[in-house]
Design a protein around this motif. Structure first.
Motif, short mmCIF file in Angstrom:
data_model
loop_
_atom_site.label_atom_id
_atom_site.label_comp_id
_atom_site.label_asym_id
_atom_site.label_seq_id
_atom_site.Cartn_x
_atom_site.Cartn_y
_atom_site.Cartn_z
N LEU A 431 0.88 -1.18 0.00
CA LEU A 431 0.00 0.00 0.00
C LEU A 431 0.91 1.21 0.00
N VAL A 432 0.86 2.01 -1.09
CA VAL A 432 1.83 3.08 -1.27
C VAL A 432 1.12 4.36 -1.73
N VAL A 433 1.83 5.47 -1.55
CA VAL A 433 1.42 6.73 -2.19
C VAL A 433 2.44 7.04 -3.28
N ARG A 434 1.95 7.47 -4.45
CA ARG A 434 2.81 7.79 -5.58
C ARG A 434 2.45 9.15 -6.12
N ARG A 435 3.44 9.95 -6.36
CA ARG A 435 3.19 11.31 -6.86
C ARG A 435 2.83 11.29 -8.34
N GLU A 436 1.78 12.01 -8.65
CA GLU A 436 1.41 12.28 -10.03
C GLU A 436 1.02 13.74 -10.12
N GLY A 437 1.88 14.55 -10.73
CA GLY A 437 1.65 15.99 -10.81
C GLY A 437 1.74 16.60 -9.42
N ARG A 438 0.69 17.33 -9.03
CA ARG A 438 0.67 17.99 -7.71
C ARG A 438 -0.18 17.20 -6.72
N GLU A 439 -0.44 15.93 -7.02
CA GLU A 439 -1.26 15.10 -6.15
C GLU A 439 -0.54 13.78 -5.86
N PHE A 440 -1.13 13.03 -4.94
CA PHE A 440 -0.66 11.67 -4.67
C PHE A 440 -1.78 10.69 -4.97
N LYS A 441 -1.41 9.57 -5.56
CA LYS A 441 -2.33 8.47 -5.74
C LYS A 441 -2.05 7.42 -4.66
N ALA A 450 7.03 -12.58 -8.65
CA ALA A 450 7.93 -11.46 -8.95
C ALA A 450 9.32 -11.95 -9.33
N ASP A 451 9.76 -13.07 -8.75
CA ASP A 451 11.09 -13.60 -9.04
C ASP A 451 11.23 -14.05 -10.48
N ARG A 452 10.11 -14.29 -11.14
CA ARG A 452 10.14 -14.70 -12.55
C ARG A 452 9.99 -13.52 -13.50
N GLY A 453 10.07 -12.31 -12.96
CA GLY A 453 10.00 -11.13 -13.80
C GLY A 453 8.61 -10.72 -14.21
N LYS A 454 7.58 -11.28 -13.57
CA LYS A 454 6.21 -10.92 -13.93
C LYS A 454 5.95 -9.45 -13.55
N PRO A 455 5.22 -8.71 -14.40
CA PRO A 455 4.94 -7.30 -14.09
C PRO A 455 3.97 -7.16 -12.93
N GLN A 456 4.14 -6.08 -12.17
CA GLN A 456 3.22 -5.82 -11.08
C GLN A 456 1.95 -5.17 -11.61
N GLN A 457 0.89 -5.30 -10.82
CA GLN A 457 -0.37 -4.66 -11.13
C GLN A 457 -0.68 -3.65 -10.02
N GLU A 458 -1.67 -2.82 -10.27
CA GLU A 458 -2.01 -1.81 -9.27
C GLU A 458 -3.50 -1.55 -9.25
N GLU A 459 -3.98 -1.14 -8.08
CA GLU A 459 -5.36 -0.74 -7.89
C GLU A 459 -5.36 0.68 -7.31
N LEU A 460 -6.11 1.57 -7.92
CA LEU A 460 -6.23 2.93 -7.41
C LEU A 460 -7.24 2.93 -6.25
N ILE A 461 -6.81 3.43 -5.10
CA ILE A 461 -7.67 3.49 -3.92
C ILE A 461 -8.24 4.90 -3.72
N ALA A 462 -7.38 5.92 -3.86
CA ALA A 462 -7.83 7.29 -3.64
C ALA A 462 -6.84 8.26 -4.26
N THR A 463 -7.32 9.47 -4.55
CA THR A 463 -6.46 10.57 -4.96
C THR A 463 -6.40 11.56 -3.80
N LEU A 464 -5.18 11.90 -3.38
CA LEU A 464 -4.99 12.69 -2.17
C LEU A 464 -4.26 13.99 -2.49
N LYS A 465 -4.74 15.06 -1.88
CA LYS A 465 -4.02 16.33 -1.93
C LYS A 465 -2.84 16.27 -0.97
N PRO A 466 -1.73 16.93 -1.29
CA PRO A 466 -0.60 16.95 -0.35
C PRO A 466 -1.03 17.55 0.99
N THR A 467 -0.50 17.02 2.05
CA THR A 467 -0.77 17.58 3.38
C THR A 467 0.18 18.73 3.70
#
Length: 551
Positions: A431-441, A450-467
Motif C-alpha cells: 500500500l503506497v502513495v505515488r506522486r502524479e503531478g501535484r497530487e498523490f495516488k 515477482a522472481d520470474r520477472g512478472k509485471p506488477q499490477q495496481e489498484e487505485l484506492i484514492a487521490t490525495l491532496k498533499p498535506t
C-alpha cells in the motif's frame, strides 16, 4: 512528524528492547510451561550454544542475503528470547570483491545454516556460502562486535558447517553439500582443520550417504562429542516432510550408525528437524529446531531430549511436543520476546530490521527527529517489479495472525516517486502513495511470481491532496502524511488506511502471501522510483506497531 527527543527518552527507548513482550505471540505461559514455537518467526536453521556462565544461551540462524546478517538471540531459559545483535555487518567485510557482489540483491545466497560454538573463551560461528566457501567469525562478547569474517575453505557447494574441538585440541569440520552448485548432495563429509579452526589440514571424507534411501536430503549436520562417542545430528527426508537423525561413532571419520530420534508422527508439527542440542548446567538436555511454515518461514521449536536409551530421543516418545514444562533455570528470567514494534526514537537501526542487500547510505538512515528515513531507490530501466530493489527495510512475520500499523510522511521531489508498507516474497503486496503531478495516488501494488520477472499490477484506492508543500526550497517537495495498515491471517494480507489515525478505511481485497527465496515473507517499508535524474524522494516512518489481529 517530528518529535522532540529528550536524552532520557532516548535512553529509555534503547533499554526497553530487553523487556519487549509481543502482543501477537508469547510462548511462556506464565505457569512454568511453554507452548511451541518458542520463536514464531523465520529463524531458519537455528543453532544454539551455552555461554561462558552456563546460564546464558545464544542462538543464531540463516540470514542468506539479508543485512545485517547472522542474528544473535539471547535467552536465560531457552523459551524467552531477545535479539541482542548481529555477527555480520555486511557480506563480506574485509573481502572487497564479495562486498561488491552483495551490494545487489542476491536472493537466497549468502549465509546458509550457521553453527555457533563457545571454545577457549571465544564464541565462533561457522557457515557455508554455497557460492564462495566456508566462513567463520568470532568474538568474546556475542552481544558486541564480531571480528571480520575469515574464509576457512574457498570453493562452491559446501554448506551447513559445524566445527568440533576434540579433547586433544584437534578440530574437525562436518558439512553438507548443495546440489545446485556441486551437482551432488545427500552426503556428509568430515575433514580436519588446524587447531585455530581457520584452515583445513586434511581432506574431506564421506561419513554418511543418504542417496537412494529414506535418508535423502541429509544436510544441516551438527557435530558433538559425548561420553566418548562422536555424534552427528542431522535432518533427512526433505525440509517440510523430513525427520531428525542421530548418528554415532567412536571415530570422527565413522563409520556412523544412525537412528531416527524425532519425527512428526501423529502430531501436526511437520518436518521437525535441523537444529542444535543443548546440555544445561542443571543436567537437562534440549533440542532447538525448526518447523517449515511456508509463507511464515521456518519457526523455532524446543523439545526435551532423553538419553536413557543411549540415543538422544527427542520430544515425547520421538514426537514433538506442543506444550511442555520449561527448562530449569535460576528463577529470575523475565518474559521477553524478539522486538517487533518500533517508535524510531533511537539514532540506531532497530535490531529487528534488515535490508535486502549490503547497506549503502543511499538506502536510508535514522534521523535525529524520531523517524527512520528510507530514500527512493532508483530502479533500473526495464524493471517491471520490485524484486531487485535492495533498500527495502523489512522484518520477519511474528505470528500467524497480526496487524501492522504505521505513520509515515512521504516526501516527493518528482513524479513517479512512491513509498509505503509492503509484504515481500515471491508474491508481494504493498500500500503506497505515488506522486502524479501535484497530487498523490494511494495505490495497492501487487505482483505474483515477482522472481520470474512478472509485471506488477495496481489498484487505485484514492487521490490525495498533499498535506504539506515546501515554500522555501530551490527544488520544492510535496508531502503526504498518512497512516497505513496491513493485516495478516491465514497467509493472506488485507490493507487499510487513515488520514487521522483513528478512522481506518479497508481497501482492496485479500492478497495471497508467498515466501521468498529460502526465507519467509517479510514486511516493512519500500520507497522507489524509475526516474534516474530526479532528486530522491523519501519516506519518513514515525512509528510502526504490531498488534493483535482484528477483523
Amino acid at each position: 512528524m517530528r518529535k522532540t527527543i529528550l536524552l532520557t527518552a532516548l535512553l529509555v527507548a534503547m533499554t526497553t528492547y530487553a523487556q519487549y513482550k509481543s502482543q501477537v505471540w508469547c510462548p511462556d505461559n506464565g505457569n512454568g510451561t511453554y507452548t511451541n514455537p518458542v520463536i514464531n518467526a523465520d529463524y531458519s536453521d537455528p543453532d544454539v550454544c551455552v555461554g561462558a556462565s552456563g546460564e546464558d544461551y545464544y542462538l543464531t540462524a540463516s540470514s542468506f542475503q539479508c543485512i545485517p546478517g547472522l542474528p544473535i538471540l539471547h535467552s536465560k531459559d531457552l523459551v524467552n528470547w531477545e535479539i541482542v545483535g548481529h555477527a555480520l555487518k555486511s557480506l563480506y567485510t574485509g573481502h572487497p570483491e564479495l562486498e561488491r557482489h552483495f551490494s545487489k540483491t542476491r536472493h537466497g545466497a549468502g549465509v546458509w545454516a550457521p553453527s555457533i560454538r563457545y571454545h577457549n573463551g571465544e564464541y565462533y560461528i561457522y557457515w557455508g556460502d554455497p557460492d564462495f566457501g566456508v566462513f567463520m567469525v568470532k568474538t568474546k562478547d556475542p552481544a558486541g562486535e564480531w571480528e571480520n569474517p575469515v574464509c576457512v575453505i574457498e570453493g562452491q557447494g559446501m554448506i551447513d558447517t559445524t566445527p568440533l574441538w576434540d579433547d586433544d585440541g584437534r578440530c574437525y569440520l562436518v558439512n553438507g553439500w548443495a546440489n545446485s552448485r556441486s551437482k551432488f548432495a545427500s552426503v556428509l563429509t568430515v575433514r580436519e582443520l588446524n587447531k585455530e579452526g581457520t584452515k583445513p589440514i586434511g581432506q574431506p571424507v564421506i561419513v554418511f550417504d543418504g542417496n537412494g534411501t529414506e535418508n535423502r536430503t541429509c544436510e544441516g549436520p551438527k557435530f558433538y562429542k559425548r561420553d566418548g562417542w562422536y555424534w552427528i545430528l542431522c535432518p533427512a527426508g526433505g525440509v517440510p516432510t523430513g525427520f531428525q537423525l542421530a548418528m554415532r561413532s567412536k571415530s570422527p571419520y565413522g563409520p556412523y550408525e544412525h537412528k531416527v530420534v524425532l519425527a512428526q508422527g501423529k502430531t501436526d508439527i511437520n518436518g521437525p528437524h535441523q537444529g542444535g542440542w543443548i546440555h544445561t548446567k542443571y543436567g537437562e538436555d534440549w533440542f532447538i529446531h525448526f518447523q517449515d511454515k511456508e509463507v511464515y518461514g521456518r519457526v523455532v521449536h524446543l523439545n526435551p531430549v532423553d538419553w536413557s536409551t543411549g540415543w538422544p530421543m527427542m520430544g515425547k516418545n520421538g514426537e514433538p511436543v506442543t506444550t511442555y514444562k520449561k527448562p530449569k533455570a535460576n528463577g529470575q528470567e523475565p518474559i521477553v520476546n524478539p522486538v517487533e514494534s518500533d517508535e524510531f526514537n533511537s539514532p540506531v537501526l532497530g535490531k529487528q530490521w534488515q535490508w535486502h542487500a549490503n547497506y549503502h547510505q543511499f538506502f536510508g538512515m535514522p534521523t535525529a527527529f524520531g523517524t527512520m528515513r528510507v530514500y527512493t531507490w532508483k530502479m533500473e530501466d526495464g524493471n517491471q517489479n520490485l524484486w531487485e530493489v535492495p533498500n527495502m527495510l523489512l522484518q520477519k512475520t511474528p505470528a500467524d495472525a497480526f496487524t501492522v500499523t504505521t505513520k509515515i510522511r512521504f516526501t516527493s521531489k518528482a513524479d513517479g516517486q512512491f513509498g509505503g508498507l509492503i509484504m515481500m516474497g515471491h508474491n508481494y503486496q504493498a500500500l503506497v502513495v505515488r506522486r502524479e503531478g501535484r497530487e498523490f495516488k494511494l495505490l495497492i501494488i501487487f505482483c505474483k511470481d515477482a522472481d520470474r520477472g512478472k509485471p506488477q499490477q495496481e489498484e487505485l484506492i484514492a487521490t490525495l491532496k498533499p498535506t504539506a508543500e515546501d515554500k522555501i526550497d530551490y527544488k520544492p517537495g510535496i508531502h503526504e502524511d498518512i497512516y497505513l495498515r496491513l493485516k495478516v491471517k491465514d497467509s493472506k494480507v488485507k490493507f487499510a488506511w487513515s488520514q487521522d489515525g483513528k478512522k481506518f478505511k479497508d481497501c482492496g481485497g485479500d492478497y495471497q502471501m508467498k515466501e521468498g527465496k529460502w526465507i519467509g515473507a517479510k514486511f516493512g517499508f519500500v520507497a522507489a522510483e524509475t526516474n534516474p535524474k530526479a532528486d530522491r524522494g523519501w519516506l519518513d516512518a514515525d512509528w510502526i506497531r504490531i498488534t493483535a489481529y482484528k477483523d
